[in-house]
Design an enzyme around this catalytic site. Structure first.
Site, PDB file in Angstrom:
ATOM      1  N   HIS A   1     -10.539 139.106  84.020  1.00 45.15           N
ATOM      2  CA  HIS A   1     -10.758 138.419  82.745  1.00 45.15           C
ATOM      3  C   HIS A   1      -9.972 137.102  82.711  1.00 45.15           C
ATOM      4  O   HIS A   1      -9.086 136.940  81.864  1.00 45.15           O
ATOM      5  CB  HIS A   1     -10.303 139.308  81.582  1.00 45.15           C
ATOM      6  CG  HIS A   1     -11.019 140.627  81.463  1.00 45.15           C
ATOM      7  ND1 HIS A   1     -10.559 141.659  80.674  1.00 45.15           N
ATOM      8  CD2 HIS A   1     -12.174 141.071  82.014  1.00 45.15           C
ATOM      9  CE1 HIS A   1     -11.391 142.698  80.741  1.00 45.15           C
ATOM     10  NE2 HIS A   1     -12.380 142.364  81.574  1.00 45.15           N
TER      11      HIS A   1
ATOM     12  N   GLU B   1     -16.593 150.429  84.964  1.00 43.93           N
ATOM     13  CA  GLU B   1     -17.540 149.481  85.565  1.00 43.93           C
ATOM     14  C   GLU B   1     -18.058 149.991  86.913  1.00 43.93           C
ATOM     15  O   GLU B   1     -18.574 149.211  87.709  1.00 43.93           O
ATOM     16  CB  GLU B   1     -16.902 148.098  85.741  1.00 43.93           C
ATOM     17  CG  GLU B   1     -16.409 147.443  84.460  1.00 43.93           C
ATOM     18  CD  GLU B   1     -17.534 146.974  83.514  1.00 43.93           C
ATOM     19  OE1 GLU B   1     -18.725 147.232  83.825  1.00 43.93           O
ATOM     20  OE2 GLU B   1     -17.215 146.386  82.475  1.00 43.93           O
TER      21      GLU B   1
ATOM     22  N   GLU C   1     -12.952 120.995  96.603  1.00 40.78           N
ATOM     23  CA  GLU C   1     -12.910 122.299  97.255  1.00 40.78           C
ATOM     24  C   GLU C   1     -14.036 123.231  96.769  1.00 40.78           C
ATOM     25  O   GLU C   1     -14.520 124.074  97.520  1.00 40.78           O
ATOM     26  CB  GLU C   1     -11.550 122.932  96.952  1.00 40.78           C
ATOM     27  CG  GLU C   1     -11.197 124.076  97.864  1.00 40.78           C
ATOM     28  CD  GLU C   1      -9.970 124.830  97.368  1.00 40.78           C
ATOM     29  OE1 GLU C   1      -9.431 124.474  96.304  1.00 40.78           O
ATOM     30  OE2 GLU C   1      -9.595 125.789  98.045  1.00 40.78           O
TER      31      GLU C   1
ATOM     32  N   HIS D   1     -16.445 137.565  78.417  1.00 39.52           N
ATOM     33  CA  HIS D   1     -15.870 138.755  79.032  1.00 39.52           C
ATOM     34  C   HIS D   1     -15.062 138.397  80.292  1.00 39.52           C
ATOM     35  O   HIS D   1     -13.850 138.521  80.287  1.00 39.52           O
ATOM     36  CB  HIS D   1     -16.983 139.769  79.341  1.00 39.52           C
ATOM     37  CG  HIS D   1     -16.485 141.068  79.875  1.00 39.52           C
ATOM     38  ND1 HIS D   1     -17.083 142.277  79.615  1.00 39.52           N
ATOM     39  CD2 HIS D   1     -15.425 141.361  80.682  1.00 39.52           C
ATOM     40  CE1 HIS D   1     -16.415 143.253  80.207  1.00 39.52           C
ATOM     41  NE2 HIS D   1     -15.413 142.720  80.869  1.00 39.52           N
TER      42      HIS D   1
ATOM     43  N   HIS E   1     -13.359 142.461  89.590  1.00 42.12           N
ATOM     44  CA  HIS E   1     -13.703 142.030  88.231  1.00 42.12           C
ATOM     45  C   HIS E   1     -12.415 141.727  87.484  1.00 42.12           C
ATOM     46  O   HIS E   1     -11.481 142.536  87.499  1.00 42.12           O
ATOM     47  CB  HIS E   1     -14.494 143.137  87.520  1.00 42.12           C
ATOM     48  CG  HIS E   1     -14.639 142.904  86.054  1.00 42.12           C
ATOM     49  ND1 HIS E   1     -15.211 141.765  85.530  1.00 42.12           N
ATOM     50  CD2 HIS E   1     -14.268 143.661  84.981  1.00 42.12           C
ATOM     51  CE1 HIS E   1     -15.204 141.838  84.212  1.00 42.12           C
ATOM     52  NE2 HIS E   1     -14.630 142.981  83.852  1.00 42.12           N
TER      53      HIS E   1
END
Ligand code: 2HA
Ligand code: ZN
Length: 273
Positions: A142, A116, A170, A211, A140
């Site tokens: 998952h 990525e 919040e 994803h 990043h």
């Protein structure tokens, strides 16, 4: 000279990776993390850096010319980062066009930066410009609940933002600019990187349908905290939707307006009348 592993930014990177692993956000080699290293933090380590050959990045981000990053290695497991940061991550430097990288430390055993890398670099480029250099961390992961929501909510940022803000007070305070959402696309592609970076001009979090999630932060705490808050809110939404298709009550637009007045937030959505 203290080893690179002992530098405070490397220790903060390792701690964030370990905490993210503990949260269950990084099965197998899922997810990646990068930190744009301030020159002052890199300088004391210069003697231990060993630049390799230049490699094409697949994209060009001229705004990042000469910048260095600590970034996870392709195929590495977050589970292993705490025990082997030099094998699971490394430091790269970009050339003067922002289109090639070279490894300067780490990637032990012949590794290279995450698949990525294009999205990390493009997000860093946009964020550096948009925040006067303040944003340095891109993460990043998952997380299961935010991904689950991409099966049942329309894939647009306004809907996701309003649903997440509606769970706990919040949320509107932590991400008043909302979240972006993208439909499914090929991971690691320049196209997905460009679409993410476009959204990152206005938000610090972008959901990738089926994803995961990308979050940006000025510090490791800010980036981790944003991911944590969004996933917590998503887990509440998943519970509520599983219990009752039509919840009896939730945070209203009027509640959000009161929150905005009390905390001086400029909430990104046009809220109902
Ligand atoms: O395997 O998460 O998106 C790393 C990834 C690709
Ligand atoms: Zn991923």
């Amino acid at each position: 000279m203290a080893p690179v592993e002992q530098a405070s930014f490397v220790r903060a990177f390792v701690r964030m990776a370990a905490d993210s692993w503990e949260q269950g956000w990084h099965e197998r080699n899922g997810g990646n993390l990068s930190y744009r290293i301030p020159h002052a933090e890199l300088e004391p380590l210069r003697g231990q850096l060993c630049p390799g050959p230049w490699q094409p990045a697949g994209i060009a981000v001229p705004g990042l010319a000469g910048e260095s990053f600590l970034i996870t290695a392709a195929g590495s497991y977050f589970r292993n980062i705490a025990d082997d940061v030099a094998g699971c991550a490394g430091i790269i430097e970009l050339d003067e066009a922002g289109s090639r990288w070279r490894a300067c430390w780490g990637f032990a055993g012949g590794g290279r930066p995450t698949s990525e890398l294009p999205t990390h670099l493009m997000n860093h480029g946009v964020k550096k410009l948009a925040t006067g250099g303040a944003i340095r961390v891109i993460h990043h992961a998952h997380p299961a609940n935010i991904v689950a929501l991409t099966f049942v909510l329309p894939l647009d940022g306004a809907t996701f933002t309003r649903e997440l803000w509606g769970t706990i007070s919040e949320c509107a305070m932590v991400f008043p600019e909302g979240v972006g959402v993208l439909g499914w696309d090929v991971p690691g592609s320049a196209q997905l990187a460009a679409a993410s970076a476009e959204l990152m001009e206005c938000v610090d979090a972008v959901v990738w349908a089926h994803h995961g999630l990308f979050c940006a932060g000025a510090t490791f705490d800010a980036a981790f905290g944003l991911m944590h808050t969004i996933e917590k809110a998503a887990s509440i939404l998943v519970k509520v939707r599983s219990m009752a298709p039509e919840p009896r009550q939730a945070i209203t637009d009027e509640n959000l307006r009161a929150l905005a007045r009390a905390y001086d937030l400029s909430l990104a959505l046009p809220l109902g009348q």
